[in-house]
Structures are given as structure tokens and as C-alpha cells.
Design a protein around this motif. Sequence first.
Motif, PDB file in Angstrom:
ATOM      1  N   VAL A   1     -48.135  94.771  86.417  1.00 54.94           N
ATOM      2  CA  VAL A   1     -48.751  93.667  87.160  1.00 54.94           C
ATOM      3  C   VAL A   1     -48.541  93.850  88.660  1.00 54.94           C
ATOM      4  CG1 VAL A   1     -48.530  91.187  87.656  1.00 54.94           C
ATOM      5  CG2 VAL A   1     -48.737  91.982  85.297  1.00 54.94           C
ATOM      6  N   ALA A   2     -47.317  94.177  89.072  1.00 48.99           N
ATOM      7  CA  ALA A   2     -47.029  94.367  90.499  1.00 48.99           C
ATOM      8  C   ALA A   2     -47.832  95.539  91.066  1.00 48.99           C
ATOM      9  CB  ALA A   2     -45.534  94.587  90.706  1.00 48.99           C
ATOM     10  N   LEU A   3     -47.878  96.655  90.357  1.00 55.37           N
ATOM     11  CA  LEU A   3     -48.650  97.805  90.833  1.00 55.37           C
ATOM     12  C   LEU A   3     -50.137  97.470  90.925  1.00 55.37           C
ATOM     13  CD1 LEU A   3     -46.902 100.691  88.878  1.00 55.37           C
ATOM     14  CD2 LEU A   3     -47.063 100.518  91.364  1.00 55.37           C
ATOM     15  N   ALA A   4     -50.669  96.820  89.903  1.00 54.64           N
ATOM     16  CA  ALA A   4     -52.095  96.474  89.906  1.00 54.64           C
ATOM     17  C   ALA A   4     -52.429  95.522  91.043  1.00 54.64           C
ATOM     18  CB  ALA A   4     -52.486  95.864  88.562  1.00 54.64           C
ATOM     19  N   ASN A   5     -51.545  94.573  91.329  1.00 55.86           N
ATOM     20  CA  ASN A   5     -51.778  93.628  92.424  1.00 55.86           C
ATOM     21  C   ASN A   5     -51.739  94.318  93.788  1.00 55.86           C
ATOM     22  OD1 ASN A   5     -52.268  91.302  90.965  1.00 55.86           O
ATOM     23  ND2 ASN A   5     -50.122  90.696  90.910  1.00 55.86           N
ATOM     24  N   GLU A   6     -51.189  95.525  93.847  1.00 49.81           N
ATOM     25  CA  GLU A   6     -51.109  96.271  95.107  1.00 49.81           C
ATOM     26  C   GLU A   6     -52.050  97.470  95.108  1.00 49.81           C
ATOM     27  OE1 GLU A   6     -46.973  97.100  95.560  1.00 49.81           O
ATOM     28  OE2 GLU A   6     -46.473  94.978  95.690  1.00 49.81           O
ATOM     29  N   LYS A   7     -53.194  97.323  94.453  1.00 46.55           N
ATOM     30  CA  LYS A   7     -54.264  98.313  94.418  1.00 46.55           C
ATOM     31  C   LYS A   7     -53.996  99.499  93.500  1.00 46.55           C
ATOM     32  CE  LYS A   7     -56.284  97.203  98.885  1.00 46.55           C
ATOM     33  NZ  LYS A   7     -56.398  95.913  98.907  1.00 46.55           N
ATOM     34  N   GLY A   8     -53.099  99.340  92.539  1.00 44.93           N
ATOM     35  CA  GLY A   8     -52.891 100.374  91.531  1.00 44.93           C
ATOM     36  C   GLY A   8     -51.781 101.349  91.870  1.00 44.93           C
TER      37      GLY A   8
ATOM     38  N   GLU B   1     -54.825  94.174  75.860  1.00 43.03           N
ATOM     39  CA  GLU B   1     -54.860  92.873  75.195  1.00 43.03           C
ATOM     40  C   GLU B   1     -54.184  91.792  76.045  1.00 43.03           C
ATOM     41  OE1 GLU B   1     -55.701  90.071  72.335  1.00 43.03           O
ATOM     42  OE2 GLU B   1     -56.326  92.158  72.249  1.00 43.03           O
ATOM     43  N   ARG B   2     -53.047  92.120  76.637  1.00 41.98           N
ATOM     44  CA  ARG B   2     -52.272  91.121  77.393  1.00 41.98           C
ATOM     45  C   ARG B   2     -52.754  90.919  78.815  1.00 41.98           C
ATOM     46  NH1 ARG B   2     -46.185  90.405  75.823  1.00 41.98           N
ATOM     47  NH2 ARG B   2     -46.210  90.978  73.634  1.00 41.98           N
ATOM     48  N   LEU B   3     -53.191  92.001  79.481  1.00 38.22           N
ATOM     49  CA  LEU B   3     -53.522  91.906  80.906  1.00 38.22           C
ATOM     50  C   LEU B   3     -55.008  92.057  81.216  1.00 38.22           C
ATOM     51  CD1 LEU B   3     -50.602  94.043  82.422  1.00 38.22           C
ATOM     52  CD2 LEU B   3     -50.710  91.559  82.121  1.00 38.22           C
ATOM     53  N   GLY B   4     -55.763  92.576  80.262  1.00 39.23           N
ATOM     54  CA  GLY B   4     -57.191  92.760  80.497  1.00 39.23           C
ATOM     55  C   GLY B   4     -57.503  93.931  81.414  1.00 39.23           C
TER      56      GLY B   4
ATOM     57  N   SER C   1     -50.931 105.371  84.443  1.00 37.97           N
ATOM     58  CA  SER C   1     -51.736 105.268  85.645  1.00 37.97           C
ATOM     59  C   SER C   1     -52.321 103.866  85.675  1.00 37.97           C
ATOM     60  CB  SER C   1     -52.850 106.313  85.619  1.00 37.97           C
ATOM     61  OG  SER C   1     -53.646 106.195  86.761  1.00 37.97           O
ATOM     62  N   VAL C   2     -51.915 103.084  86.628  1.00 33.56           N
ATOM     63  CA  VAL C   2     -52.296 101.674  86.681  1.00 33.56           C
ATOM     64  C   VAL C   2     -53.462 101.508  87.652  1.00 33.56           C
ATOM     65  CG1 VAL C   2     -51.515  99.337  87.214  1.00 33.56           C
ATOM     66  CG2 VAL C   2     -49.915 101.005  86.224  1.00 33.56           C
ATOM     67  N   PRO C   3     -54.585 100.986  87.187  1.00 36.91           N
ATOM     68  CA  PRO C   3     -55.705 100.750  88.102  1.00 36.91           C
ATOM     69  C   PRO C   3     -55.438  99.534  88.973  1.00 36.91           C
ATOM     70  CG  PRO C   3     -56.234  99.882  85.950  1.00 36.91           C
ATOM     71  CD  PRO C   3     -54.891 100.564  85.829  1.00 36.91           C
ATOM     72  N   SER C   4     -56.209  99.417  90.026  1.00 32.25           N
ATOM     73  CA  SER C   4     -56.105  98.231  90.872  1.00 32.25           C
ATOM     74  C   SER C   4     -56.618  97.014  90.119  1.00 32.25           C
ATOM     75  CB  SER C   4     -56.934  98.432  92.139  1.00 32.25           C
ATOM     76  OG  SER C   4     -56.862  97.287  92.961  1.00 32.25           O
ATOM     77  N   ARG C   5     -56.113  95.877  90.490  1.00 29.98           N
ATOM     78  CA  ARG C   5     -56.607  94.621  89.940  1.00 29.98           C
ATOM     79  C   ARG C   5     -58.072  94.451  90.338  1.00 29.98           C
ATOM     80  NH1 ARG C   5     -57.570  92.296  94.361  1.00 29.98           N
ATOM     81  NH2 ARG C   5     -56.287  92.660  96.146  1.00 29.98           N
TER      82      ARG C   5
END
Length: 152
Positions: free
Chosen positions: A49-56, A90-93, A114-118
Amino acid sequence: MEITIAELQKLRESEDHIEFKEAKHNYLFAGGKRVDLKDRRRCVLGCIVALANEKGGRLVLGMVDHMPHAVVGSDFAEKEVGELTDEIYERLGIRIEATELYEDGKRVLVLVLSVPSRPVGRLLRFEGVPLMRTGESLRAMSDAEIFRILSE
């Protein structure tokens, strides 16, 4: 996502949007039974969540967080990588990619997410709280940061 252990060892957490966790055994996926909110955030979903909120970015499990990021191995989601990516969706979409890397022929698992950006104008939350990384901590996002994102 092609990356090697040698390339990972050269990356710096803040500058390269990457988070390293030893996560040798029993690393939490979600907050678990911890009571303190700060402790509950120290889990895979909190980091994502933190990584995605900061553009991945990337979350690396099985390497130490200090340079040169030595490999320690992780049994997190071993033989369950497909189930892991499905549960995160499922949990974060959000859809993540996962890669397992091995070193020196020994059974060492390094799981790289690899976390994409929100999505634009949308915050991701863990247990109702939009998170961001500040140094070694996961903190609730400031009002100014929330406003900036929602105004995109």
C-alpha cells in the motif's frame, strides 16, 4: 520484470522505490494478531500500500535492508506465488508481478513483488489508513499528501 540479485544489491531503498525485508520465516501478509497499529503495518500488504501510494516500486523479501543487501532467503509464499498475487488483487484491487530468484545453487528464495502505482486520484489503504514510507517507517499519510493525490 527481469532483474538479478546482483542488480538488487546495488539499489537504495529511498532513491530506487524499493523496500528490502529479511522475511526469513513467518513474515506477516496482513496485520495478524498484533494490536499496535504501527506494528500491524509492518507486513506485506502494508508495504505494498505504501509503495503503491508513492507511484509504485518493489518489495524484496529475503534480503537484508542494509547495503549491500545480502541474501538471507525467505520461505514467504513458497510454492504459493500465484495464490499470493491473487490475494493481493482481491484485497487491494491492484495487480502485482512476482518473481522468485535463487543464489548459488542453494535453496534461497528471494521474492520480488513489483508494485504498480496507485490509480490516479485514488488512495490505497491498509486497514482504513492510507500509508506512505518515511525512512524505515510506514506512516499514515499527511492531510497535505492526501489532498494532493485526491486533487490529481
